[in-house]
Design a protein around this motif. Sequence first.
Motif, PDB file in Angstrom:
ATOM      1  N   HIS A  21       0.839  -1.205   0.000  1.00 57.94           N
ATOM      2  CA  HIS A  21       0.000   0.000   0.000  1.00 57.94           C
ATOM      3  C   HIS A  21       0.880   1.264   0.000  1.00 57.94           C
ATOM      4  O   HIS A  21       0.627   2.207  -0.751  1.00 57.94           O
ATOM      5  CB  HIS A  21      -0.909  -0.045   1.228  1.00 57.94           C
ATOM      6  N   LEU A  22       1.922   1.270   0.808  1.00 56.96           N
ATOM      7  CA  LEU A  22       2.831   2.427   0.849  1.00 56.96           C
ATOM      8  C   LEU A  22       3.589   2.587  -0.465  1.00 56.96           C
ATOM      9  O   LEU A  22       3.798   3.706  -0.926  1.00 56.96           O
ATOM     10  CB  LEU A  22       3.817   2.282   2.011  1.00 56.96           C
ATOM     11  N   LYS A  23       4.005   1.463  -1.061  1.00 57.67           N
ATOM     12  CA  LYS A  23       4.729   1.532  -2.326  1.00 57.67           C
ATOM     13  C   LYS A  23       3.860   2.108  -3.443  1.00 57.67           C
ATOM     14  O   LYS A  23       4.372   2.730  -4.367  1.00 57.67           O
ATOM     15  CB  LYS A  23       5.253   0.147  -2.720  1.00 57.67           C
ATOM     16  N   LEU A  24       2.555   1.920  -3.354  1.00 55.29           N
ATOM     17  CA  LEU A  24       1.637   2.500  -4.344  1.00 55.29           C
ATOM     18  C   LEU A  24       1.167   3.889  -3.917  1.00 55.29           C
ATOM     19  O   LEU A  24       0.124   4.368  -4.367  1.00 55.29           O
ATOM     20  CB  LEU A  24       0.423   1.591  -4.553  1.00 55.29           C
ATOM     21  N   ARG A  25       1.935   4.483  -3.029  1.00 54.82           N
ATOM     22  CA  ARG A  25       1.645   5.843  -2.542  1.00 54.82           C
ATOM     23  C   ARG A  25       0.271   5.949  -1.903  1.00 54.82           C
ATOM     24  O   ARG A  25      -0.452   6.922  -2.107  1.00 54.82           O
ATOM     25  CB  ARG A  25       1.815   6.860  -3.660  1.00 54.82           C
ATOM     26  N   ARG A  26      -0.092   4.918  -1.184  1.00 49.35           N
ATOM     27  CA  ARG A  26      -1.341   4.860  -0.409  1.00 49.35           C
ATOM     28  C   ARG A  26      -2.582   5.104  -1.259  1.00 49.35           C
ATOM     29  O   ARG A  26      -3.554   5.692  -0.805  1.00 49.35           O
ATOM     30  CB  ARG A  26      -1.275   5.811   0.772  1.00 49.35           C
ATOM     31  N   GLU A  27      -2.547   4.615  -2.485  1.00 47.35           N
ATOM     32  CA  GLU A  27      -3.706   4.768  -3.369  1.00 47.35           C
ATOM     33  C   GLU A  27      -4.880   3.944  -2.866  1.00 47.35           C
ATOM     34  O   GLU A  27      -4.720   2.834  -2.379  1.00 47.35           O
ATOM     35  CB  GLU A  27      -3.352   4.330  -4.789  1.00 47.35           C
ATOM     36  N   TRP A  65      -7.749  -0.419   0.116  1.00 47.11           N
ATOM     37  CA  TRP A  65      -6.417  -0.192  -0.448  1.00 47.11           C
ATOM     38  C   TRP A  65      -6.287  -0.813  -1.840  1.00 47.11           C
ATOM     39  O   TRP A  65      -6.589  -1.980  -2.051  1.00 47.11           O
ATOM     40  CB  TRP A  65      -5.352  -0.775   0.459  1.00 47.11           C
TER      41      TRP A  65
END
Length: 75
Positions: A21-27, A65
């Motif tokens: 989730h963080l790697k996808l910029r919390r999209e 998420w």
Amino acid sequence: MPELPSLYRRILNFLKTYWKHLKLRREMVSDRIYANRLTICSMCPNNINGKCALCGCPLLKKARWKASDCPADKW
């Protein structure tokens, strides 16, 4: 009735999902997709009081998420 994984396993699974989730910029997914995912989860036999019996993650977060996926391949 299925049981939740151990607390250790639940924490590991949640952290893996959170890292994605963080790697996808919390999209986040759209409201429509979120509602659809929650509908699917509400009918799933692996839903135990709002947590997934397969991974142990809280469904309200996991369904929102974009980086999440269903461990039963339902969404």
